[in-house]
Scaffold this active site. Structure first.
Site, PDB file in Angstrom:
ATOM      1  N   GLU A  47       0.920  -1.118  -0.082  1.00  0.00           N
ATOM      2  CA  GLU A  47      -0.056  -0.014  -0.133  1.00  0.00           C
ATOM      3  C   GLU A  47       0.854   1.239   0.106  1.00  0.00           C
ATOM      4  OE1 GLU A  47      -3.342   1.432   3.159  1.00  0.00           O
ATOM      5  OE2 GLU A  47      -3.435  -0.662   2.614  1.00  0.00           O
ATOM      6  N   ASP A  58      -5.541   9.596   8.702  1.00  0.00           N
ATOM      7  CA  ASP A  58      -4.465   9.351   9.318  1.00  0.00           C
ATOM      8  C   ASP A  58      -3.973   9.995  10.551  1.00  0.00           C
ATOM      9  OD1 ASP A  58      -3.361   7.764   7.247  1.00  0.00           O
ATOM     10  OD2 ASP A  58      -3.346   9.391   5.977  1.00  0.00           O
ATOM     11  N   TYR A 172     -11.022  -3.913   3.037  1.00  0.00           N
ATOM     12  CA  TYR A 172     -10.250  -3.509   4.011  1.00  0.00           C
ATOM     13  C   TYR A 172     -11.054  -2.793   5.353  1.00  0.00           C
ATOM     14  CZ  TYR A 172      -6.599  -0.410   6.129  1.00  0.00           C
ATOM     15  OH  TYR A 172      -5.466   0.294   6.884  1.00  0.00           O
TER      16      TYR A 172
END
Length: 267
Positions: A47, A58, A172
């Site tokens: 990734e 993030d 995911y």
């Protein structure tokens, strides 16, 4: 989805290990070296994160990596251009580009998917693109045989089923609500969440966000088909940053990263 490289990686029986790194941290050249080292250490899929000034999903470790990469001059175009060099030097595993919506819109969705495919990218993951708004990008990805990787969080069963039904490549699964980052413990509800996803998904499921220890990796591997490790790895890269940029110390630094990964994913 007919991306052969990704299909091959996902069809292997062992548990998936999907490391996340930030393009350009600590340099473009180091990113290529790290990618090849991760393949040697057992990565199934890479990734590759595109540094962005406002990375909503993030946590502080990856935000700091983005900031360093941007300061070093990394851009979306330069990040894409790293992939064919990785391929020339022997990278065989699939590459998934992790990026945000705004850079893609500025670049142009069609242009991005065409260039990504021509450069040897296998899929795209856009964490801030809602499922309901993904049709246009999805159609461009389909034209280029790129997998548009879907993120699924612990929300309603109906929403999980809706996302899983259209997911490509691997699904995911976000281990807990919130941003990425190293966590001391996994969310205790992860087992129930995985049961729900498993019953809805026809493709492999991988868990990410906060996976940082061997025990956590082992726990996740009992529940899912694989694991995504980001912040814990990016922190290791930060610790080796100066050595990675030094021709004399680079090999030792790469060996340390490989050892960290092998220890993390060893049974």
């Amino acid at each position: 989805m007919s991306n052969k490289r990704l299909e091959t990686a996902l069809s292997k029986q062992e548990k998936l290990f999907i490391p996340f790194i930030t393009a350009g941290d600590p340099s473009g050249e180091a990113t290529i070296d790290i990618a090849l080292s991760l393949q040697e250490a057992g990565a199934s899929i890479l990734e590759l994160g595109i540094p962005y000034s406002d990375p909503l999903a993030d946590g502080p470790v990856i935000q700091a990596a983005s900031k360093r990469a941007l300061a070093g001059g990394m851009t979306l175009t330069k990040a894409l251009e790293l992939v064919p060099v990785m391929r020339e030097r022997g990278l065989e595993i699939p590459v998934i580009i992790f990026t945000y919506v705004n850079p893609l819109l500025q670049y142009g969705l069609k242009r991005f998917t065409e260039e990504a495919a021509s450069f040897g990218v296998d899929g795209i993951l856009v964490p801030d693109l809602p499922y309901e708004e993904s049709d246009e990008l999805s159609s461009y990805c389909e034209e280029e045989d790129l997998a548009l990787i879907s993120l699924v969080a612990p929300t309603s069963k109906e929403r999980i089923e809706k996302i899983a039904n259209r997911a490509q490549g691997f699904l995911y699964c976000v281990s807990s609500l919130g941003v990425t980052g190293v966590r001391e413990e996994l969310d205790p509800r992860i087992s129930t969440f995985m049961d729900t996803v498993r019953s809805a998904s026809r493709i492999p499921i991988a868990v990410g966000f906060g996976i940082s220890t061997r025990t956590q990796v082992q726990t996740v591997n009992e529940l899912a088909d694989g694991v995504v490790v980001g912040s814990a790895l990016v922190r290791q890269i930060e610790e080796q940053a100066e050595a990675l940029k030094s021709p004399q110390q680079k090999e030792v630094a790469l060996q340390r990263i490989k050892s960290f990964v092998k220890d993390l994913i060893s049974e």
